[in-house]
Design an enzyme around this catalytic site. Structure first.
Site, PDB file in Angstrom:
ATOM      1  N   SER A  92       0.820  -1.209   0.000  1.00 18.19           N
ATOM      2  CA  SER A  92       0.000   0.000   0.000  1.00 18.19           C
ATOM      3  C   SER A  92       0.858   1.265   0.000  1.00 18.19           C
ATOM      4  O   SER A  92       1.711   1.429  -0.873  1.00 18.19           O
ATOM      5  CB  SER A  92      -0.956  -0.038   1.196  1.00 18.19           C
ATOM      6  OG  SER A  92      -1.927   0.986   1.109  1.00 18.19           O
ATOM      7  N   ASP A 113      -8.261  -5.462  -6.176  1.00 16.50           N
ATOM      8  CA  ASP A 113      -8.084  -4.240  -5.386  1.00 16.50           C
ATOM      9  C   ASP A 113      -8.377  -3.029  -6.257  1.00 16.50           C
ATOM     10  O   ASP A 113      -7.731  -2.827  -7.289  1.00 16.50           O
ATOM     11  CB  ASP A 113      -6.651  -4.171  -4.850  1.00 16.50           C
ATOM     12  CG  ASP A 113      -6.341  -2.857  -4.152  1.00 16.50           C
ATOM     13  OD1 ASP A 113      -7.280  -2.238  -3.610  1.00 16.50           O
ATOM     14  OD2 ASP A 113      -5.160  -2.459  -4.139  1.00 16.50           O
ATOM     15  N   HIS A 127      -6.366  -5.873  -1.579  1.00 17.43           N
ATOM     16  CA  HIS A 127      -5.374  -4.813  -1.416  1.00 17.43           C
ATOM     17  C   HIS A 127      -4.137  -5.324  -0.685  1.00 17.43           C
ATOM     18  O   HIS A 127      -3.017  -4.954  -1.021  1.00 17.43           O
ATOM     19  CB  HIS A 127      -6.018  -3.654  -0.651  1.00 17.43           C
ATOM     20  CG  HIS A 127      -5.132  -2.466  -0.482  1.00 17.43           C
ATOM     21  ND1 HIS A 127      -4.577  -1.790  -1.547  1.00 17.43           N
ATOM     22  CD2 HIS A 127      -4.694  -1.823   0.637  1.00 17.43           C
ATOM     23  CE1 HIS A 127      -3.853  -0.782  -1.103  1.00 17.43           C
ATOM     24  NE2 HIS A 127      -3.891  -0.776   0.216  1.00 17.43           N
TER      25      HIS A 127
END
Length: 460
Positions: free
Chosen positions: A183, A384, A437
């Site tokens: 991320s 994601d 994600h």
């Protein structure tokens, strides 16, 4: 008499040396038992603080898990692992991503239970899970000024942390080293890797035996949000007509839209009506309800709006149990948390950090690192919508690297686990089929197989 005063001076001198040693060096403590886990831990866990920055006014907290693939783990690679946010604790990765433990609901709403993760990356490598930047997890500042940090500053602090950690753990000084995260850390991991590389070339000690880095669904450049709508269209979440209208009215810019561009804004409203009931991190999941309470230190329930309640239908359902576990006094005692270092309640993700994000494009840093010959594994959970695989493919494509191994399937248990391509700059890109994600959280078996092959220099 002079002899007496001389002795006193010597005693006082060594007393101050002792005090400096006590507060100026790393404080590391083994953890043999954890509340919620039955019996002694079957792996080596160490926690500690290391002071960094000017005057060591920032105390960074870490969890170190020794590799369980050999008797001492000393021959296995060493990884510094960061969690995104910014402001999300390394405890997340430790308890439900790549670490040796899984957290889950306890009996009768009691303390959450811990069990072993069969797909822990610590079976293959030694991993330091770091609470970064300051104010994340159990990391704290000694002064008000030190509590404020920037993206660049936190990267320099991470580099300083690592050098000090290796000085205190010389047995790992020559191990192959990697840095990784997911991320937001797509911004910081390449930056720290460059600091390490440049430090080695400048002769900074201890020299770090860096070999490469790992990034999952990483943020890389400012315009990544523009790839959400092409992703949604490709996944069948919006119609062809809406997609075409969005392209015409917004001209490919869906993030910073002029307030006078009403046709674009109207189309974006329609887009959000269609997708806002989905989880952006895993489009197969519904949006999770907000949790409105959790356990405080004294056992009472308090208002809390940071985490999300998720059923087991949501891949993030374990998130809700981490704050309950980490705020338990017996847990903090077991982890050797310094009394008074946390003001209020511990948060898995600190959304109120006094942190200046900064906007930078880490693509040129990837290009720079490739000229040094470092390996990289870049993977994307393909479900994601927060950091879509399309945006990752776009910045990789912009580097114009020659393709060494063309787009193909990679398999786990004879089934397609995703698709992969390798490049001439030692970069491996992989999608994780159905992945979210944080792909190791949603697809632990597949991601373990992917990492095991890559870290062993084998094709996926």
């Amino acid at each position: 008499m002079m002899r007496y005063y001389y002795c006193r001076i010597v005693v006082v001198f060594f007393f101050f040396i002792w005090i400096k040693d006590l507060f100026g060096r790393a404080e590391a403590s083994p953890v043999e038992f954890l509340p919620g886990f039955d019996g002694p831990l079957p792996f080596h866990l160490e926690t500690g603080y290391i002071g960094v920055d000017e005057g060591e006014n920032v105390e960074l907290f870490y969890y170190f898990v020794r590799s369980s693939s050999s008797s001492n783990g000393n021959d296995d690679p060493l990884i510094l692992w960061l969690v995104g946010g910014p402001g999300c604790s390394g405890l997340s990765a430790l308890l439900y991503e790549i670490g040796p433990l899984f957290i889950d609901k306890g009996e009768d709403e009691g303390l959450p239970k811990l069990s072993l993760n069969p797909y822990a990356w610590t079976k293959l490598t030694n991993i330091i899970f770091l609470d970064l930047p300051v104010g994340t997890g159990f990391s704290y500042a000694k002064t008000l000024n030190a509590a404020h940090s920037t993206g660049s500053q936190s990267c320099h602090q991470a580099y300083q942390f690592l050098r000090k950690w290796l000085i205190d753990h010389p047995e790992f000084a020559s191990n192959p080293f990697y840095i990784g995260g997911s991320s937001y850390t797509g911004m910081t991991v390449p930056f720290i890797a460059r600091l390490i590389s440049d430090g080695n070339e400048a002769g900074v000690e201890p020299r770090i035996n860096i070999k490469g880095y790992v990034l999952g669904n990483g943020a890389t450049f400012p315009d990544e949000g523009n790839y959400k709508i092409p992703f949604a269209h490709g996944m069948g979440l919006i119609s062809d007509e809406l997609y075409e209208s969005l392209m015409q009215t917004c001209e490919g810019n869906y993030v910073n839209v002029d307030s006078s561009n009403h046709p674009c804004l109207d189309n974006l409203d329609t887009f959000h009506q269609l997708v806002d009931d989905l989880s952006g991190e895993q489009i197969l999941d519904p949006t999770c309800e907000r949790i409105d309470s959790r356990s405080s230190r004294n056992g009472h329930r308090v208002l809390y709006n940071e985490e999300r309640i998720c059923t087991k239908k949501c891949y993030t359902y374990r998130h809700q149990y981490v704050p309950i576990w980490a705020n338990n006094p017996s847990v903090q005692e077991a982890l050797h948390i310094r009394e008074g270092s946390i003001v209020g309640l511990w948060e898995r993700c600190n959304r109120s950090l006094p942190y200046t994000n900064g906007t930078w494009d880490s693509t040129p840093i990837h290009a720079y690192l490739s000229t040094k010959g470092y390996r990289s594994l870049i993977y994307s959970g393909d479900h994601d919508m927060v950091m879509p695989f399309l945006s990752t493919q776009a910045w990789i494509r912009s580097l114009n690297y020659s393709i060494m191994d063309e787009w193909r399937q990679w398999l786990v248990r004879g089934q397609i686990a995703g698709y992969t391509r390798t490049y001439a700059n030692n970069m491996t890109f992989a999608t994780v089929k159905g992945g979210a994600h944080v792909a190791p959280e949603s697809n632990p078996e597949e991601c373990f197989a992917m990492f095991e092959r890559w870290i062993s220099y084998k094709p996926l």
